[in-house]
Design an enzyme around this catalytic site. Structure first.
Site, PDB file in Angstrom:
ATOM      1  N   ARG A 102      56.097 -47.843   0.881  1.00 15.16           N
ATOM      2  CA  ARG A 102      56.586 -49.223   0.799  1.00 15.16           C
ATOM      3  C   ARG A 102      56.534 -49.813   2.214  1.00 15.16           C
ATOM      4  O   ARG A 102      56.796 -49.089   3.182  1.00 15.16           O
ATOM      5  CB  ARG A 102      58.028 -49.295   0.249  1.00 15.16           C
ATOM      6  CG  ARG A 102      58.127 -48.868  -1.223  1.00 15.16           C
ATOM      7  CD  ARG A 102      59.515 -49.135  -1.789  1.00 15.16           C
ATOM      8  NE  ARG A 102      59.726 -50.550  -2.077  1.00 15.16           N
ATOM      9  CZ  ARG A 102      60.916 -51.050  -2.459  1.00 15.16           C
ATOM     10  NH1 ARG A 102      61.964 -50.261  -2.554  1.00 15.16           N
ATOM     11  NH2 ARG A 102      61.047 -52.338  -2.727  1.00 15.16           N
ATOM     12  N   GLN A 126      68.910 -55.097  -9.465  1.00 15.69           N
ATOM     13  CA  GLN A 126      69.690 -54.120  -8.696  1.00 15.69           C
ATOM     14  C   GLN A 126      71.181 -54.448  -8.730  1.00 15.69           C
ATOM     15  O   GLN A 126      72.027 -53.554  -8.736  1.00 15.69           O
ATOM     16  CB  GLN A 126      69.215 -54.080  -7.238  1.00 15.69           C
ATOM     17  CG  GLN A 126      67.883 -53.391  -7.009  1.00 15.69           C
ATOM     18  CD  GLN A 126      66.731 -54.366  -7.020  1.00 15.69           C
ATOM     19  OE1 GLN A 126      66.797 -55.404  -7.662  1.00 15.69           O
ATOM     20  NE2 GLN A 126      65.671 -54.036  -6.317  1.00 15.69           N
ATOM     21  N   ASP A 147      66.695 -54.743   5.089  1.00 17.73           N
ATOM     22  CA  ASP A 147      65.575 -53.792   5.085  1.00 17.73           C
ATOM     23  C   ASP A 147      64.906 -53.706   6.443  1.00 17.73           C
ATOM     24  O   ASP A 147      64.274 -52.705   6.773  1.00 17.73           O
ATOM     25  CB  ASP A 147      64.570 -54.174   4.002  1.00 17.73           C
ATOM     26  CG  ASP A 147      65.159 -53.891   2.633  1.00 17.73           C
ATOM     27  OD1 ASP A 147      65.907 -54.756   2.123  1.00 17.73           O
ATOM     28  OD2 ASP A 147      64.936 -52.781   2.110  1.00 17.73           O
TER      29      ASP A 147
HETATM   30  O1  MRU Z   1      63.664 -53.076  -3.457  1.00 21.76           O
HETATM   31  P1  MRU Z   1      64.916 -52.357  -3.066  1.00 21.76           P
HETATM   32  O2  MRU Z   1      65.856 -52.152  -4.197  1.00 21.76           O
HETATM   33  O3  MRU Z   1      64.611 -51.081  -2.316  1.00 21.76           O
HETATM   34  O4  MRU Z   1      65.627 -53.339  -2.040  1.00 21.76           O
HETATM   35  C1  MRU Z   1      66.850 -52.974  -1.488  1.00 21.76           C
HETATM   36  C2  MRU Z   1      67.473 -54.030  -0.655  1.00 21.76           C
HETATM   37  O5  MRU Z   1      66.907 -55.076  -0.419  1.00 21.76           O
HETATM   38  C3  MRU Z   1      68.788 -53.718  -0.034  1.00 21.76           C
HETATM   39  O6  MRU Z   1      69.556 -54.868   0.119  1.00 21.76           O
HETATM   40  C4  MRU Z   1      68.544 -53.112   1.357  1.00 21.76           C
HETATM   41  O7  MRU Z   1      67.628 -52.045   1.284  1.00 21.76           O
HETATM   42  C5  MRU Z   1      69.790 -52.631   1.979  1.00 21.76           C
HETATM   43  S1  MRU Z   1      70.385 -51.188   1.121  1.00 21.76           S
HETATM   44  C6  MRU Z   1      71.626 -50.506   1.987  1.00 21.76           C
END
Ligand code: MRU
Length: 337
Positions: free
Chosen positions: A86, A187, A228
């Site tokens: 990713r 999520q 992220d």
């Molecule tokens: O696509 P995802 O579910 O991996 O995205 C996750 C997020 O955007 C979270 O807000 C981020 O990783 C912070 S998690 C502690």
């Protein structure tokens, strides 16, 4: 605080000879575990979102390197494969760089396992510290809105933004919790509500499109999100929809907090414009729970992260401390070499 009371899920578990992941695609309906026995299986789990959340994918990838080392596989291709799983969350690259440095120093599989465990343990400790620091910014009796899932499922445990909320609830500072459902992957609806209900923390799910209306009602004083990747000027990439929450928050006088471990800070990326935003399969938008909802022939655009400019952020909370009104100088002072 009583951490066990508020934090009982562990989604990434090293089993001594393989990695066990709680399959987040199936929650909350089903708690099914995936056993990964090589780096390719870990890469696939990251790519397919069986494990997700910036810190959790870094931790899983570190264990993926351990699996490759235990199997005697060449480590460079394994590192490259995991790194490409990713693009946006820098914790993935950060964890792999740590493993790479240990490999360069001649570490064997056992030493690499100790490094992966250290990455995992440090993340949990960072989250608990961020919880204290972030909660201290919140006035008693406040309402908060969060987005995506930033809890134990997304980290080594406790969570980033959700960790601040857990600590805030425990301290009596957070009185109302709202979670946006976080289309298209849900999520917030599927994972954050699962964690909050397990904790016994009263919370209300809202449609993403209800956020501005909620802010206008005066029921939330803070929006609290994870990250992220945080660029060197404080611009922050997080789950798609975060940026519009920050705009709406500023308009309504609601404060906006980003909580993330220092492993999410990328001082090599000057600003948000340089952050690669992952585009995922449009099919994720064209169906709900696996059932097509949009007419055949329709197209979709599915960026899964966006960038919130530093100017819209009131506080960045990491385990190293709090930066209020972040900018390049403040970021440099805390994270520069
Ligand atoms: O696509 P995802 O579910 O991996 O995205 C996750 C997020 O955007 C979270 O807000 C981020 O990783 C912070 S998690 C502690």
């Amino acid at each position: 605080m009583d951490y066990d009371r508020y934090d009982r899920v562990r989604a990434v578990q090293w089993q001594g000879d393989h990695l066990r992941l709680l399959d987040q695609r199936l929650l909350p309906q089903e708690e099914r575990w995936i056993d990964c026995r090589d780096a390719a299986a870990v890469t696939q789990a990251i790519r397919d979102l069986a494990v997700r959340g910036a810190p959790a994918i870094g931790i899983a990838a570190a264990w993926g390197v351990v699996l490759a080392a235990r199997r005697g596989e060449p480590l460079e291709p394994a590192l490259a494969m995991l790194r490409a799983a990713r693009p946006t969350a820098v914790n993935l690259m950060w964890a792999l760089d740590r493993m790479k440095a240990r490999i360069a120093a001649g570490a064997d599989a056992a030493a690499l396992a100790r490094e992966a465990q250290a990455i995992q343990d440090e993340d949990l400790a960072a989250n608990r510290r961020m919880g204290e620091l972030g909660a201290a910014l919140i006035a008693p009796g406040s309402g908060v809105l969060t987005h995506c899932n930033t809890g134990s499922l997304a980290t080594a445990g406790f969570g980033t933004a959700l960790g601040v909320i857990r600590a805030g609830v425990a301290a009596g500072r957070v009185a109302r919790v709202y979670a946006g459902e976080t289309r298209p992957w849900q999520q917030g609806a599927r994972l954050t509500m699962y964690e909050l209900v397990r904790d016994g923390i009263p919370a209300k799910l809202i449609a993403d499109s209800a956020a501005a209306h909620l802010m206008r009602s005066g029921q939330v004083q803070w929006v609290i999100v994870g990250a992220d990747r945080i660029a060197a000027n404080g611009d922050t990439a997080n789950k798609i929809g975060t940026y519009q929450l920050a705009i709406a928050a500023r308009h309504h006088g609601v404060k906006f907090m980003v909580a993330a471990p220092s492993s999410t800070v990328d001082m090599a990326t000057p600003s948000g414009e340089a952050i690669e935003i992952e585009l995922r399969d449009p099919a994720e938008l064209l169906a709900v729970a696996g059932r097509r909802t949009v007419v055949e022939g329709a197209e979709a655009w599915n960026p899964v992260f966006d960038v919130t400019p530093a100017a819209l952020i009131d506080a960045i909370v990491t385990e190293r401390g709090v930066i209020e009104r972040p900018d390049a100088a403040a970021m440099q002072a805390m994270f520069g070499r």
